[in-house]
Design an enzyme around this catalytic site. Structure first.
Site, mmCIF file in Angstrom:
data_model
loop_
_atom_site.group_PDB
_atom_site.id
_atom_site.type_symbol
_atom_site.label_atom_id
_atom_site.label_comp_id
_atom_site.label_asym_id
_atom_site.label_seq_id
_atom_site.Cartn_x
_atom_site.Cartn_y
_atom_site.Cartn_z
ATOM 1 N N SER A 35 7.903 -6.759 -5.079
ATOM 2 C CA SER A 35 7.195 -6.267 -6.259
ATOM 3 C C SER A 35 8.112 -5.313 -7.023
ATOM 4 C CB SER A 35 5.913 -5.522 -5.850
ATOM 5 O OG SER A 35 5.320 -4.885 -6.967
ATOM 6 N N TYR B 115 1.301 0.938 -1.216
ATOM 7 C CA TYR B 115 1.762 -0.368 -1.684
ATOM 8 C C TYR B 115 3.242 -0.298 -2.050
ATOM 9 C CZ TYR B 115 1.901 -4.744 -4.327
ATOM 10 O OH TYR B 115 2.221 -6.003 -4.778
#
Length: 283
Positions: A149, A162
């Site tokens: 990501s 995250y």
């Protein structure tokens, strides 16, 4: 030319394959004539995905395997490996894609960190360590694709657990790629998929319509396959709002925080907002 690992009768394993990017990838692999195993959680969710994929597969149910799998548990991935081997034989493509994104803050809750790291980071490590040795031993071209990501690179405020998990995926995949290319006789390569804004169940947040700025999962996978064919390691995906040029400036600024000893996450610091804007504009 497509990557030689993506070919008729070859085998792909996709975790998080029942929806989003994973499901889109599984469809593309089937369309290339491959046999596909998808792993996910949620029996109904998985069964529906398997039904759709079976309908798209040239060989029907013979070309598709769906298995409920918690990627945070090595034993579950061992079971997936054994099931894939029993049904299809060896593996040519492994896509460690399973991911979750419950909310978190720097000081907690601890459970969110354990859950996110278990799936997003340990899922990648577990999958790679369990499947890669057999892929290497075959001596033929293979692919390991790990879904990272941009949040693991620029680490924006909002969900640190995250960010930590995806930063770990980046560091692990870089190390994996290095080890694979220095392993004698190894024809397996590792690649880091870095999606842009993709409209999936993970990012929908209650929305039923795709925002104009988002790509679809299919667009993301098509871009991924194009860049894998070009042998890219970092597959940095744009979207309808953010071109690669802007991503590059954001990534360069994040690295510059260390080089120039700026405050942490200076891009979001009020004293640095104008400087960041000028940097993005090339001033």
């Amino acid at each position: 030319m497509p990557h030689p690992a993506i070919a008729k009768d070859h085998v792909a394993v996709v975790t998080g394959g029942a929806s989003g990017i994973g499901f889109a990838a599984a469809k593309r692999f089937l369309q290339a004539g491959m046999k596909v195993a998808i792993a996910d959680i949620g029996a109904d969710h998985l069964a529906r995905a398997a039904e759709l994929l079976t309908g798209a597969a040239a060989g029907g149910a013979d070309d598709v395997l769906a298995l409920a799998t918690d990627v945070a548990q090595p034993a579950a991935l061992d079971a997936l490996h054994d099931a894939v081997t029993a049904k299809f034989g060896g593996v040519d493509v492994l896509m460690n894609n399973a991911g979750i994104e419950p909310p978190s803050a720097a000081l907690g809750p601890r459970d969110a960190y354990e859950r996110i790291l278990g799936v997003n980071l340990w899922g990648v490590i577990n999958g790679s360590q369990i499947f890669a040795p057999g892929m290497i031993a075959r001596g033929r071209p293979g692919l390991i694709i790990n879904t990272g990501s941009k949040q693991g690179i620029t680490t924006p405020p909002g969900n640190p657990a995250y960010n930590v998990s995806k930063a770990g995926v980046k560091a692990y995949t870089e190390a994996l790629a290095h080890e694979l290319r220095n392993t004698e006789g190894c024809a397996v390569t590792a690649h880091l998929l870095i999606p842009g804004f993709v409209f999936t169940a993970l990012t929908a947040r209650g929305r039923s319509e795709k925002p104009d700025g988002a790509w679809t999962a299919d667009q993301t996978v098509d871009f991924m396959l194009e860049r894998i064919a070009a042998r890219d390691f970092y597959i940095l995906c744009p979207d309808n709002d953010v071109p690669r040029s802007l991503d590059e400036r954001r990534i360069a600024w994040a690295a510059g925080d260390i080089i120039d000893n700026r405050p942490a996450l200076s891009r979001w610091h009020p004293d640095w907002a104008d400087k960041f804007k000028a940097f993005v504009e090339g001033k």
